[in-house]
Enzyme design. Sequence first.
Site, PDB file in Angstrom:
ATOM      1  N   VAL A  99       0.946  -1.255   0.136  1.00  0.00           N
ATOM      2  CA  VAL A  99       0.116  -0.004  -0.197  1.00  0.00           C
ATOM      3  C   VAL A  99       1.005   1.196  -0.101  1.00  0.00           C
ATOM      4  O   VAL A  99       1.910   1.103   0.786  1.00  0.00           O
ATOM      5  CB  VAL A  99      -0.773   0.025   1.177  1.00  0.00           C
ATOM      6  CG1 VAL A  99      -1.988   1.252   1.329  1.00  0.00           C
ATOM      7  CG2 VAL A  99      -1.670  -1.328   1.403  1.00  0.00           C
ATOM      8  N   CYS A 100       0.795   2.243  -0.853  1.00  0.00           N
ATOM      9  CA  CYS A 100       1.214   3.379  -0.698  1.00  0.00           C
ATOM     10  C   CYS A 100       2.908   3.230  -0.994  1.00  0.00           C
ATOM     11  O   CYS A 100       3.158   2.534  -1.810  1.00  0.00           O
ATOM     12  CB  CYS A 100       0.832   4.097   0.618  1.00  0.00           C
ATOM     13  SG  CYS A 100       1.349   6.094   0.862  1.00  0.00           S
ATOM     14  N   THR A 101       3.620   3.815  -0.366  1.00  0.00           N
ATOM     15  CA  THR A 101       5.204   3.811  -0.671  1.00  0.00           C
ATOM     16  C   THR A 101       5.402   2.489   0.028  1.00  0.00           C
ATOM     17  O   THR A 101       6.789   2.385   0.032  1.00  0.00           O
ATOM     18  CB  THR A 101       5.766   5.032  -0.152  1.00  0.00           C
ATOM     19  OG1 THR A 101       5.407   5.055   1.518  1.00  0.00           O
ATOM     20  CG2 THR A 101       5.556   6.380  -0.580  1.00  0.00           C
TER      21      THR A 101
END
Lengths: 212, 212
Positions: A99-101
Amino acid sequence: MKIAIPIFDRFTALDAVGPYEVLSRLPGATVHFLAAEPGPKRTETGMLALTADLALDELTSPEIVVVPGGFGTRELMGDEQILDWLRRAHETSGWTTSVCTGSLLLAAAGLLDGLEATTHWLALDALREYGARPVERRVVEHPEARIITSAGVSAGIDMALTLAARIAGDELARAIQLGIEYDPEPPFDSGSTAKATPEIIALVRGASGRLA
Amino acid sequence: MKIAIPIFDRFTALDAVGPYEVLSRLPGATVHFLAAEPGPKRTETGMLALTADLALDELTSPEIVVVPGGFGTRELMGDEQILDWLRRAHETSGWTTSVCTGSLLLAAAGLLDGLEATTHWLALDALREYGARPVERRVVEHPEARIITSAGVSAGIDMALTLAARIAGDELARAIQLGIEYDPEPPFDSGSTAKATPEIIALVRGASGRLA
């Protein structure tokens, strides 16, 4: 089914908790929060701590891996302990996801080489530097590579529902969606760079990470 | 601006973390997780602990209150310590809000008497028993009473964006939405009883809370 969510200081809570809330409802699933050193891990703001109950080396062959993001990923890009754990976990996992970075860590571990992948919109260039081919999509799935990456923060909920369907079928994924009453009604339509105004995008870019 | 999120054993993590992720981005805001007894509080599954850093009596006049839900609310319906804290906090708060079955606690504290309010769809009848008028809406706002209730689990994100706009204006709320990339793309359209099939609704109802 063991699901591993590695956390670390300066992670983003919703990146981890969105998928937790979905995947913990899978029949027979146990979600384990783990870290290099077990104990409380604070989010980027310092205002919230989640507990890592296990050390990384206590769970090396989870069926599912979900890697959250956050500014804390930057300090881990050269951390062989977490990168090696990711490489080894991915050898036997059914799905390795981010998820995300969190995708920056998968990329740094060499798991996204040449693959299309996504991340928070502010980190797409960074993802490219680590060998992935960044795309602006909410969820990017590679069944053959057993990898799913997702966009910023809240995208982990969509990713986890997609994953729940792969693992347990559409009917159960739909039941989980109803269980967490995920029928989004955002009061604005400003959740992506394609939809937000240039002024709003500039506001987030200029906030030194305080808004992203 | 002090934002209080009281937590307790057997709460639902996303109920608390969705609003945290939005509201912690407000300029000058500090989110405090608190509990009758500070320390780690476990979710309903036992798989995750969040830390309550403060005792309830260490923060009695927050500007914003967000009460999460979870099965643990049931044991607190007659707990005067938390109910009295809610009543007193609401005397001076700018907004007192809930996610999911957190509204049962607001109702038990007498804060929803005769008001339209919402909760998780499986708890609408229980909400009526405590004096509120349950409605099946995602976010129910009462500016004059300074109360906002929201539906199950994931609805806290929508509620918090609504609240962020009331506090800091639409532009900042839109920037926060972009910051957490909240541009939902659920892979199914099964997130409410109006949209799910009767079979899916029966599946969730019959799962003894394991899916809800």
